[in-house]
Structures are given as structure tokens and as C-alpha cells.
Design a protein around this motif. Structure first.
Motif, PDB file in Angstrom:
ATOM      1  N   THR A 100       0.840  -1.175  -0.213  1.00 16.48           N
ATOM      2  CA  THR A 100       0.024   0.042   0.045  1.00 16.48           C
ATOM      3  C   THR A 100       0.868   1.117  -0.018  1.00 16.48           C
ATOM      4  OG1 THR A 100      -1.946   1.116   1.129  1.00 16.48           O
ATOM      5  CG2 THR A 100      -0.174   0.188   2.434  1.00 16.48           C
ATOM      6  N   THR A 104      -2.597   6.247   1.103  1.00 15.84           N
ATOM      7  CA  THR A 104      -4.010   5.516   1.129  1.00 15.84           C
ATOM      8  C   THR A 104      -4.635   5.531   2.219  1.00 15.84           C
ATOM      9  OG1 THR A 104      -2.943   3.746  -0.507  1.00 15.84           O
ATOM     10  CG2 THR A 104      -4.957   3.025   0.628  1.00 15.84           C
ATOM     11  N   ALA A 109      -6.804   0.622   2.736  1.00 18.65           N
ATOM     12  CA  ALA A 109      -5.716  -0.319   3.019  1.00 18.65           C
ATOM     13  C   ALA A 109      -6.558  -1.595   3.752  1.00 18.65           C
ATOM     14  CB  ALA A 109      -5.145   0.226   4.117  1.00 18.65           C
ATOM     15  N   THR A 112      -7.809  -3.869   1.178  1.00 15.95           N
ATOM     16  CA  THR A 112      -6.713  -4.603   0.620  1.00 15.95           C
ATOM     17  C   THR A 112      -6.278  -5.777   1.420  1.00 15.95           C
ATOM     18  OG1 THR A 112      -5.686  -2.505  -0.588  1.00 15.95           O
ATOM     19  CG2 THR A 112      -4.152  -4.642  -0.311  1.00 15.95           C
TER      20      THR A 112
END
Length: 226
Positions: A100, A104, A109, A112
Motif C-alpha cells: 500500500t 492510501t 488499506a 486490501t
């Protein structure tokens, strides 16, 4: 309308352990133990992240240490068997690494991490150089915001826009991260919108309503009820 959301650089760990691609199996295990982490970025050159080696990558060596897998297992777990025979980070790592960036948002995050089923993400700059690591625990820090801070943001960013006086009179209460909006509103169609916006405020655990319109029954997040 909302204030600027927290980003990864606000919560990430800047001092981070990493290993080179030629690091040995024992070096990796020792570093994990010393830093009390379950995964390490693998770097090359000036610090470019090329992969991540985790406890899951190391375990096959122990799993297959004293047994010979049958043909079905060999076909089904080729990758794990390869890692069982690996001796360097380059052979063990998962590549390319799931990473990341510092700018972000925490929500991005978290998505993800969830999609990748990982506990930590290396944080890299625009050219892939390691800047730090963000963990699940780091992302949960937003829930440490005080009730007063959350209430102030909800009043400023949600209530003042959707339910401004004198047409509405709404009080914001927050306890342990749970937001409750209490009072009278003129336009009940905005209640579902308010629910969505309040939940988007960082640190909010849940939202409840105790709203009426000119003597109507209580209004929930869906708006008017029959």
C-alpha cells in the motif's frame, strides 16, 4: 463534506524490519522472533520491495520435515513442497508483494488486507521503496477516538448540513463509539442518508436514531415507518 480521512502515513510503523532476498531461513526466523512479527518485507537494491515472507511460507519445512507426501498431496501442494525445500528469502517469499502507499486511506488499506487475507502490508513510495509497515492493529487505531471528538465531527459534518435549525432540532450523543441522533426533523427522507454518512465517520461503531417529525412515531435509519 466529511473532514479529511486518516491515511496510512498517520498510523503506520516507520521503523520496520526487512530482509534481503538472499537472507537464510534461520536469519528470517530469528528476525521474526526478535521483532515479534509474523511477516517480513523482502527487499533488493536500495530498498525496493520484491516480496513478503511470512510464517505461512516457513511452516511447510516443518510440516514435511519427517514425512514423504503421497502423490495426491504432491500434485495438490506443489508450491508448499517447493517452499519446504527452500533456504533463502527469494525462494520462500510470496511475490509480487501486496503493498500500500502512505497516502492510501485506512478504509482502502483495510479492504486490501481483507481481500489478500494478510495481517500486514508493506508501505512503499511511488517507485516501490519501503517506507514502513501498516498492520491490522494500526488500522483499528481510529476506534480510539474519543466520544467527544466523534460527536463534534458528526455535528459539524453531518447534522449541520442535513438537519440545520430552525427547521430541525437534533442532538448528537455518543457513547463508546455508538452515535445516537435525538430530536425533531422536518425532512425524514434524509435519515437514511444521515445513517450512511455517520457510519462513514472514522471511529463510529454504530448509529441509532430517536427522531420524530411533528409528533410522528420514532424514525429509524430507513426513514418513515407505517
Amino acid at each position: 463534506m466529511h473532514g479529511t480521512p486518516h491515511i496510512v502515513s498517520d498510523v503506520m510503523t516507520h521503523t520496520v524490519a526487512a530482509v534481503g532476498s538472499e537472507a537464510s531461513f534461520k536469519e528470517i526466523v530469528r528476525l521474526m522472533q526478535d521483532w515479534k512479527v509474523s511477516a517480513l518485507p523482502v527487499i533488493e537494491g536500495e530498498g525496493r520491495v520484491v516480496g513478503v515472507v511470512s510464517e505461512a511460507d516457513l511452516l511447510p519445512k516443518e510440516e514435511f520435515r519427517d514425512s514423504e507426501p503421497d502423490s495426491c498431496t504432491r500434485l495438490r501442494r506443489l508450491s508448499d513442497l517447493a517452499k519446504a525445500g527452500a533456504v533463502t528469502a527469494k525462494e520462500l517469499m510470496t511475490s509480487p508483494a501486496l503493498t500500500t502507499h502512505p497516502d492510501t486511506t485506512l478504509a482502502q488499506a483495510a479492504r486490501t488486507m481483507a481481500r489478500g487475507k494478510v495481517k500486514r502490508l508493506p508501505v512503499v513510495d511511488s517507485v516501490g521503496l519501503l517506507e514502513g509497515v501498516v498492520s491490522r492493529a494500526d488500522l483499528l487505531k481510529v476506534f480510539l477516538r474519543s466520544d467527544e471528538e466523534i460527536a463534534e465531527e458528526v455535528r459539524r459534518e453531518v447534522v449541520s448540513y442535513l438537519f440545520p435549525p430552525p427547521n430541525s432540532n437534533v442532538r448528537t450523543e455518543v457513547q463508546d463509539g455508538v452515535v445516537k441522533l435525538v430530536g425533531r426533523v422536518r425532512d425524514t427522507s434524509l435519515v437514511p442518508v444521515a445513517a450512511r454518512l455517520v457510519r462513514a465517520v472514522e471511529g463510529v461503531v454504530d448509529v441509532d436514531f430517536d427522531l420524530t417529525r411533528h409528533g410522528n412515531p420514532r424514525i429509524g435509519p430507513e426513514g418513515d415507518r407505517p
